[in-house]
Write a protein that holds these residues in place. Structure first.
Motif, mmCIF file in Angstrom:
data_model
loop_
_atom_site.group_PDB
_atom_site.id
_atom_site.type_symbol
_atom_site.label_atom_id
_atom_site.label_comp_id
_atom_site.label_asym_id
_atom_site.label_seq_id
_atom_site.Cartn_x
_atom_site.Cartn_y
_atom_site.Cartn_z
ATOM 1 N N ALA A 5 4.121 10.647 -1.147
ATOM 2 C CA ALA A 5 3.621 9.374 -0.635
ATOM 3 C C ALA A 5 3.720 8.293 -1.706
ATOM 4 O O ALA A 5 4.100 7.154 -1.426
ATOM 5 C CB ALA A 5 2.173 9.535 -0.178
ATOM 6 N N ARG A 9 5.817 4.786 -1.602
ATOM 7 C CA ARG A 9 5.187 3.488 -1.851
ATOM 8 C C ARG A 9 5.911 2.734 -2.965
ATOM 9 O O ARG A 9 6.100 1.524 -2.894
ATOM 10 C CB ARG A 9 3.718 3.685 -2.223
ATOM 11 C CG ARG A 9 2.846 4.187 -1.079
ATOM 12 C CD ARG A 9 1.381 4.103 -1.455
ATOM 13 N NE ARG A 9 0.537 4.708 -0.436
ATOM 14 C CZ ARG A 9 0.074 5.948 -0.486
ATOM 15 N NH1 ARG A 9 0.377 6.725 -1.526
ATOM 16 N NH2 ARG A 9 -0.672 6.429 0.487
ATOM 17 N N LEU A 290 3.311 9.074 4.730
ATOM 18 C CA LEU A 290 2.217 8.323 4.118
ATOM 19 C C LEU A 290 0.860 8.869 4.555
ATOM 20 O O LEU A 290 -0.125 8.767 3.822
ATOM 21 C CB LEU A 290 2.335 6.839 4.484
ATOM 22 C CG LEU A 290 3.489 6.090 3.809
ATOM 23 C CD1 LEU A 290 3.692 4.723 4.461
ATOM 24 C CD2 LEU A 290 3.238 5.932 2.317
ATOM 25 N N ALA A 330 4.413 0.606 3.858
ATOM 26 C CA ALA A 330 3.338 1.184 3.047
ATOM 27 C C ALA A 330 2.060 0.364 3.116
ATOM 28 O O ALA A 330 0.961 0.900 2.968
ATOM 29 C CB ALA A 330 3.793 1.326 1.589
ATOM 30 N N ARG A 331 2.177 -0.938 3.339
ATOM 31 C CA ARG A 331 0.962 -1.756 3.428
ATOM 32 C C ARG A 331 0.668 -2.244 4.839
ATOM 33 O O ARG A 331 -0.347 -2.889 5.074
ATOM 34 C CB ARG A 331 1.053 -2.957 2.479
ATOM 35 C CG ARG A 331 2.173 -3.938 2.750
ATOM 36 C CD ARG A 331 2.290 -4.927 1.592
ATOM 37 N NE ARG A 331 3.319 -5.919 1.796
ATOM 38 C CZ ARG A 331 3.103 -7.136 2.269
ATOM 39 N NH1 ARG A 331 1.866 -7.499 2.615
ATOM 40 N NH2 ARG A 331 4.086 -7.995 2.411
#
Length: 372
Positions: A5, A9, A290, A330-331
């Motif tokens: 993960a 990222r 993730l 990722a965000r």
């Protein structure tokens, strides 16, 4: 798992930085195209490198207990259904066997003639309103909801219903087919329709498994069981004729996939922001990792699917922003998904062969400032 993960990222952060650099270039200068090309190449190389190392993408496949399949010898999709005899007392039904005796293996699939809905209904007399089915002769061990995003694909839908109903009945499942139809003139949004379908289907039943199914894909082997893997999200259409019955790339998660409701909620469902064709499948793959899970696949020997040939639909053009969106996953994944899906439910009606869910997503894009 945490390393995988973190690696994802890190890559997405670097790619996002490259994207920001590209904005400093003038549209009339060649650096814009060069940076965009570099970004796309970097993404592909990253996936390829990770797939070779095995540290990111999963090479997990379920076991094919049937061994070698000869797809040159096929069976009619309605074979053995005449053997099903309703029990006179449904209150005392015994449990269905672990392996259905009705399965036949490879199936004959043809798209030359579009079936009529009334004919499909006649050939499936035990299918109830809403496309619901429970074996009339034994108690199903598993409950599966089939979710099909749809717009302007009526011939494809007829083919799917013609083949999928008997396919599932021979597996002795309790199931229902949901068709989530997007109305209005807004660009098609496959992933958001699936979020809608999951939310509405879970209002009806405590489903064991959610099958997310493109309308133009027909399974070719009924030993490809429509049940979930309890540990990992499952990619089911691992061998499509479109890709010469091979996996196109290691992170591919398109076509037909299966998740338990818990797995679906762990990844916050699917993204709502991919309008048009492309990108959402890779976003979903990234979400799975993730969220600390892997992808498991139906073995290539068993996950055979035929695609109904077609061109891109009007209103489902390629999403030109998909690469920029993927690098932000990722965000964005915790903010964009089941916890943010909004829709106007126009109809939810039980038709003879499926439950129709009609939604309107409006006519203008809604920008989420907290994500972009």
């Amino acid at each position: 798992m945490l390393f995988r993960a973190a690696s994802l990222r890190l890559y997405l952060s670097i790619a996002l930085a490259v994207g920001r650099m590209s904005r400093r270039c003038s549209p009339n200068r060649p650096c814009t195209l060069l940076l965009l090309g570099f970004l796309q190449l970097a993404f592909v190389l990253f996936l390829y490198r990770r797939s070779l190392s095995g540290s990111f993408t999963s090479s997990l496949y379920e076991e094919d207990r049937g061994g070698h399949w000869d797809y040159s010898k096929t069976h009619d999709v309605y074979t053995n259904l005449s053997l099903v005899t309703p029990s006179p007392d449904r209150q005392t039904l015994s449990r269905c066997p672990d392996e259905s005796p009705l399965l036949v293996g490879p199936l004959t699939i043809s798209f030359q003639k579009i079936p009529v809905m009334s004919k499909i209904a006649r050939k499936n007399p035990y299918v109830q309103a809403g496309g619901r089915y429970s074996p009339p002769h034994c108690k199903a061990q598993y409950k599966t909801a089939i979710l099909v995003p749809h717009r302007n694909r009526e011939p494809h839908l007829r083919h799917l219903l013609y083949y999928l109903h008997p396919f599932l009945q021979r597996q002795q499942l309790q199931y229902a087919i949901y068709v989530i139809h997007q109305t209005g003139n807004r660009t098609f949004n496959r992933a958001k329709l699936l979020n809608v379908g999951v939310r509405e289907a879970l209002k009806d039943e405590d489903w064991d498994c959610l099958f997310l199914h493109d309308v133009d894909l027909i399974p070719e082997n009924d030993h490809n069981l429509y049940v979930c893997n309890e540990k990992y999200p499952k990619h089911v259409s691992s061998a499509m004729n479109k890709f010469e019955y091979r996996l196109p790339y290691k992170m591919y998660f398109g076509g037909v996939s299966a998740l338990t409701p818990d797995q679906y909620l762990r990844i916050n469902g699917f993204p709502n922001t991919y309008w048009g064709w492309g990108g959402e499948d890779d976003d979903i793959s990234a979400r799975i990792y993730l969220a600390g899970m892997k992808i498991i696949r139906t073995p290539l020997s068993l996950g055979h699917y035929k695609m109904i040939s077609h061109s891109l639909d009007v209103g489902n053009e390629k999403n030109e922003k998909r690469f920029d969106m993927i690098v932000k996953v990722a965000r964005s994944w915790r903010l964009d998904g089941m916890n943010s899906v909004e829709y106007n439910l126009l109809h939810k009606e039980e038709l003879p062969l499926y439950t129709n869910i009609t939604v309107d997503f409006g006519n203008s894009a809604k920008v989420q400032s907290n994500i972009n």
